[in-house]
Design an enzyme around this catalytic site. Sequence first.
Site, PDB file in Angstrom:
ATOM      1  N   SER A 256       0.840  -1.198   0.000  1.00 64.05           N
ATOM      2  CA  SER A 256       0.000   0.000   0.000  1.00 64.05           C
ATOM      3  C   SER A 256       0.877   1.250   0.000  1.00 64.05           C
ATOM      4  O   SER A 256       1.659   1.476   0.923  1.00 64.05           O
ATOM      5  CB  SER A 256      -0.906   0.011   1.236  1.00 64.05           C
ATOM      6  OG  SER A 256      -1.536   1.272   1.320  1.00 64.05           O
TER       7      SER A 256
ATOM      8  N   HIS B  35      -1.454  -1.100  -4.144  1.00 66.48           N
ATOM      9  CA  HIS B  35      -2.724  -0.694  -3.527  1.00 66.48           C
ATOM     10  C   HIS B  35      -2.683   0.814  -3.300  1.00 66.48           C
ATOM     11  O   HIS B  35      -1.747   1.341  -2.689  1.00 66.48           O
ATOM     12  CB  HIS B  35      -2.892  -1.451  -2.213  1.00 66.48           C
ATOM     13  CG  HIS B  35      -4.206  -1.238  -1.537  1.00 66.48           C
ATOM     14  ND1 HIS B  35      -5.365  -1.881  -1.930  1.00 66.48           N
ATOM     15  CD2 HIS B  35      -4.558  -0.455  -0.485  1.00 66.48           C
ATOM     16  CE1 HIS B  35      -6.360  -1.514  -1.139  1.00 66.48           C
ATOM     17  NE2 HIS B  35      -5.906  -0.630  -0.253  1.00 66.48           N
TER      18      HIS B  35
ATOM     19  N   ASP C  57      -4.673   3.915  -1.730  1.00 68.07           N
ATOM     20  CA  ASP C  57      -5.715   4.293  -0.775  1.00 68.07           C
ATOM     21  C   ASP C  57      -6.134   5.731  -0.998  1.00 68.07           C
ATOM     22  O   ASP C  57      -5.349   6.658  -0.786  1.00 68.07           O
ATOM     23  CB  ASP C  57      -5.178   4.157   0.656  1.00 68.07           C
ATOM     24  CG  ASP C  57      -5.133   2.714   1.088  1.00 68.07           C
ATOM     25  OD1 ASP C  57      -6.158   2.024   0.961  1.00 68.07           O
ATOM     26  OD2 ASP C  57      -4.066   2.280   1.552  1.00 68.07           O
TER      27      ASP C  57
ATOM     28  N   MET D 143      -8.451   8.688   0.197  1.00 68.32           N
ATOM     29  CA  MET D 143      -9.211   9.126   1.387  1.00 68.32           C
ATOM     30  C   MET D 143      -9.635  10.571   1.203  1.00 68.32           C
ATOM     31  O   MET D 143      -8.828  11.413   0.816  1.00 68.32           O
ATOM     32  CB  MET D 143      -8.315   9.021   2.620  1.00 68.32           C
ATOM     33  CG  MET D 143      -7.776   7.627   2.847  1.00 68.32           C
ATOM     34  SD  MET D 143      -6.724   7.607   4.291  1.00 68.32           S
ATOM     35  CE  MET D 143      -6.353   5.864   4.377  1.00 68.32           C
TER      36      MET D 143
ATOM     37  N   HIS E 118      -8.490   1.821  -3.897  1.00 64.29           N
ATOM     38  CA  HIS E 118      -9.439   1.631  -2.796  1.00 64.29           C
ATOM     39  C   HIS E 118     -10.019   2.997  -2.432  1.00 64.29           C
ATOM     40  O   HIS E 118      -9.330   3.832  -1.851  1.00 64.29           O
ATOM     41  CB  HIS E 118      -8.668   0.999  -1.612  1.00 64.29           C
ATOM     42  CG  HIS E 118      -9.485   0.825  -0.379  1.00 64.29           C
ATOM     43  ND1 HIS E 118      -8.907   0.545   0.845  1.00 64.29           N
ATOM     44  CD2 HIS E 118     -10.827   0.871  -0.166  1.00 64.29           C
ATOM     45  CE1 HIS E 118      -9.867   0.439   1.750  1.00 64.29           C
ATOM     46  NE2 HIS E 118     -11.020   0.634   1.168  1.00 64.29           N
TER      47      HIS E 118
ATOM     48  N   MET F  14     -11.997   5.206  -0.290  1.00 63.83           N
ATOM     49  CA  MET F  14     -12.622   5.450   1.024  1.00 63.83           C
ATOM     50  C   MET F  14     -13.186   6.870   0.959  1.00 63.83           C
ATOM     51  O   MET F  14     -12.636   7.817   1.516  1.00 63.83           O
ATOM     52  CB  MET F  14     -11.565   5.308   2.129  1.00 63.83           C
ATOM     53  CG  MET F  14     -11.157   3.870   2.363  1.00 63.83           C
ATOM     54  SD  MET F  14      -9.574   3.742   3.199  1.00 63.83           S
ATOM     55  CE  MET F  14      -8.481   3.929   1.796  1.00 63.83           C
TER      56      MET F  14
ATOM     57  N   MET G 279     -12.008  -5.436   5.401  1.00 67.43           N
ATOM     58  CA  MET G 279     -11.121  -4.523   6.134  1.00 67.43           C
ATOM     59  C   MET G 279     -10.789  -5.138   7.494  1.00 67.43           C
ATOM     60  O   MET G 279     -11.673  -5.553   8.238  1.00 67.43           O
ATOM     61  CB  MET G 279     -11.799  -3.161   6.346  1.00 67.43           C
ATOM     62  CG  MET G 279     -11.950  -2.316   5.098  1.00 67.43           C
ATOM     63  SD  MET G 279     -10.422  -1.952   4.220  1.00 67.43           S
ATOM     64  CE  MET G 279      -9.442  -1.135   5.465  1.00 67.43           C
TER      65      MET G 279
ATOM     66  N   GLY H 172      -8.578   4.539   7.413  1.00 72.93           N
ATOM     67  CA  GLY H 172      -8.223   5.944   7.628  1.00 72.93           C
ATOM     68  C   GLY H 172      -6.735   6.152   7.836  1.00 72.93           C
ATOM     69  O   GLY H 172      -6.195   7.173   7.419  1.00 72.93           O
ATOM     70  N   PHE H 173      -6.103   5.181   8.444  1.00 67.17           N
ATOM     71  CA  PHE H 173      -4.682   5.348   8.767  1.00 67.17           C
ATOM     72  C   PHE H 173      -3.945   4.016   8.627  1.00 67.17           C
ATOM     73  O   PHE H 173      -4.503   2.958   8.934  1.00 67.17           O
ATOM     74  CB  PHE H 173      -4.514   5.861  10.204  1.00 67.17           C
ATOM     75  CG  PHE H 173      -5.188   7.191  10.415  1.00 67.17           C
ATOM     76  CD1 PHE H 173      -4.518   8.374  10.108  1.00 67.17           C
ATOM     77  CD2 PHE H 173      -6.496   7.261  10.854  1.00 67.17           C
ATOM     78  CE1 PHE H 173      -5.156   9.608  10.258  1.00 67.17           C
ATOM     79  CE2 PHE H 173      -7.145   8.481  11.010  1.00 67.17           C
ATOM     80  CZ  PHE H 173      -6.463   9.658  10.709  1.00 67.17           C
ATOM     81  N   GLY H 174      -2.701   4.118   8.189  1.00 63.28           N
ATOM     82  CA  GLY H 174      -1.842   2.942   8.188  1.00 63.28           C
ATOM     83  C   GLY H 174      -1.317   2.699   9.600  1.00 63.28           C
ATOM     84  O   GLY H 174      -1.493   3.532  10.498  1.00 63.28           O
ATOM     85  N   GLY H 175      -0.685   1.553   9.774  1.00 61.16           N
ATOM     86  CA  GLY H 175       0.014   1.269  11.016  1.00 61.16           C
ATOM     87  C   GLY H 175      -0.861   0.878  12.193  1.00 61.16           C
ATOM     88  O   GLY H 175      -0.394   0.850  13.334  1.00 61.16           O
TER      89      GLY H 175
ATOM     90  N   ASP I 163      -6.977  -6.043   4.299  1.00 59.92           N
ATOM     91  CA  ASP I 163      -6.316  -4.737   4.287  1.00 59.92           C
ATOM     92  C   ASP I 163      -6.364  -4.138   5.692  1.00 59.92           C
ATOM     93  O   ASP I 163      -7.446  -3.883   6.221  1.00 59.92           O
ATOM     94  CB  ASP I 163      -7.073  -3.842   3.290  1.00 59.92           C
ATOM     95  CG  ASP I 163      -6.475  -2.448   3.166  1.00 59.92           C
ATOM     96  OD1 ASP I 163      -5.386  -2.198   3.702  1.00 59.92           O
ATOM     97  OD2 ASP I 163      -7.127  -1.611   2.502  1.00 59.92           O
ATOM     98  N   GLY I 164      -5.171  -3.937   6.259  1.00 57.13           N
ATOM     99  CA  GLY I 164      -5.073  -3.302   7.568  1.00 57.13           C
ATOM    100  C   GLY I 164      -4.360  -4.195   8.573  1.00 57.13           C
ATOM    101  O   GLY I 164      -4.845  -5.281   8.891  1.00 57.13           O
ATOM    102  N   GLY I 165      -3.184  -3.743   8.997  1.00 57.86           N
ATOM    103  CA  GLY I 165      -2.433  -4.510   9.997  1.00 57.86           C
ATOM    104  C   GLY I 165      -1.890  -5.830   9.468  1.00 57.86           C
ATOM    105  O   GLY I 165      -1.627  -6.757  10.244  1.00 57.86           O
TER     106      GLY I 165
ATOM    107  N   GLY J  54       0.911  -2.239   4.115  1.00 63.30           N
ATOM    108  CA  GLY J  54       1.603  -0.957   4.024  1.00 63.30           C
ATOM    109  C   GLY J  54       2.843  -0.929   4.879  1.00 63.30           C
ATOM    110  O   GLY J  54       3.963  -1.187   4.415  1.00 63.30           O
TER     111      GLY J  54
HETATM  112  C1  DX5 Z   1      -6.295   1.653   5.866  1.00 66.95           C
HETATM  113  C2  DX5 Z   1      -5.921   1.499   4.414  1.00 66.95           C
HETATM  114  C3  DX5 Z   1      -4.851   0.515   4.233  1.00 66.95           C
HETATM  115  C4  DX5 Z   1      -3.518   0.911   4.815  1.00 66.95           C
HETATM  116  C5  DX5 Z   1      -2.942  -0.332   5.416  1.00 66.95           C
HETATM  117  O1  DX5 Z   1      -7.113   2.743   5.995  1.00 66.95           O
HETATM  118  O2  DX5 Z   1      -7.036   1.107   3.674  1.00 66.95           O
HETATM  119  O3  DX5 Z   1      -4.693   0.129   2.876  1.00 66.95           O
HETATM  120  O4  DX5 Z   1      -2.625   1.416   3.873  1.00 66.95           O
HETATM  121  O5  DX5 Z   1      -1.801   0.017   6.100  1.00 66.95           O
HETATM  122  P1  DX5 Z   1      -1.096  -0.958   7.120  1.00 66.95           P
HETATM  123  O6  DX5 Z   1      -0.653  -2.170   6.381  1.00 66.95           O
HETATM  124  O7  DX5 Z   1       0.038  -0.123   7.627  1.00 66.95           O
HETATM  125  O8  DX5 Z   1      -2.101  -1.292   8.197  1.00 66.95           O
HETATM  126 ZN    ZN Z   2      -6.752   0.185   1.515  1.00 68.38          ZN
END
Ligand code: DX5
Ligand code: ZN
Length: 230
Positions: A6, A31, A33, A35, A64, A66, A135, A140-143, A173-175, A195
């Site tokens: 991502s 990927h 994202d 937003m 993606h 959002m 999901m 909304g946020f990575g990490g 997607d996510g974590g 990501g």
């Molecule tokens: C979350 C995004 C993800 C994000 C994942 O809002 O849709 O695609 O980039 O990031 P990680 O892998 O860091 O959780």
């Molecule tokens: Zn995503």
Amino acid sequence: MIIAPSLLAANFGKFAAETVRASKAGAEWLHLDIMDGHFVPNISFGPEVVRSIRPLTKMFFDVHLMCSKPEILLEPFAKAGANQMTIHVELADRVPQLLWKIRSLGLKVGLAVNPPTGVAQAQPYLKQIDLLLVMTVNPGFGGQPFISEMLPKIQQAAAWRREPGLHYRIEVDGGINQQTAIECAKAGADTFVSGTALFGQRQLGTAVRKMRDGVTKAAGKGAKVEAVNC
Ligand code: DX5
Ligand code: ZN
């Protein structure tokens, strides 16, 4: 098994170099994202960024959305070089029209389900989609940490897919890191967005390969469920 780094976790000052890095690492998909600061409490980037990195790679662009109003973004992202666009099932009665529009633009069609939303809300659309995105964090946020309570949704999506005529990919997607990717693969996922756990690695190619090997070995090793309520 598809690994999709991502770009949200890349260095935003070096999108071009980071795109090339992901491409050389052997990732099949990138990927992207999107937003809007409304559907989710964050803003990322728009079609112009996608257009400018499109010539740098042959990777499949997995967009993606959002966004509260994807209606106004589908054509711009299609023109910018998206290969697939995923919208959210939370958009409720607008979903059928949005899926149709993505298909009519000649792109692959994805449908995403947020953690608080039951995966059953996606069931009416399964024949019309190429990808179901489960999901595994609130977007909304990575990490953010992986929400393991989402695993039954993946199992349910995989159980439905055994019915004739259904062919969608199951994306998470996510974590997603080396460990949580394996848990998702055992549950039935085949497409892994990651990501922080990938772009954070100096040796991105090694990390992508390791994730692909891990999920390939894990696939089919989980307990199969016929139906669960989730
Ligand atoms: C979350 C995004 C993800 C994000 C994942 O809002 O849709 O695609 O980039 O990031 P990680 O892998 O860091 O959780
Ligand atoms: Zn995503």
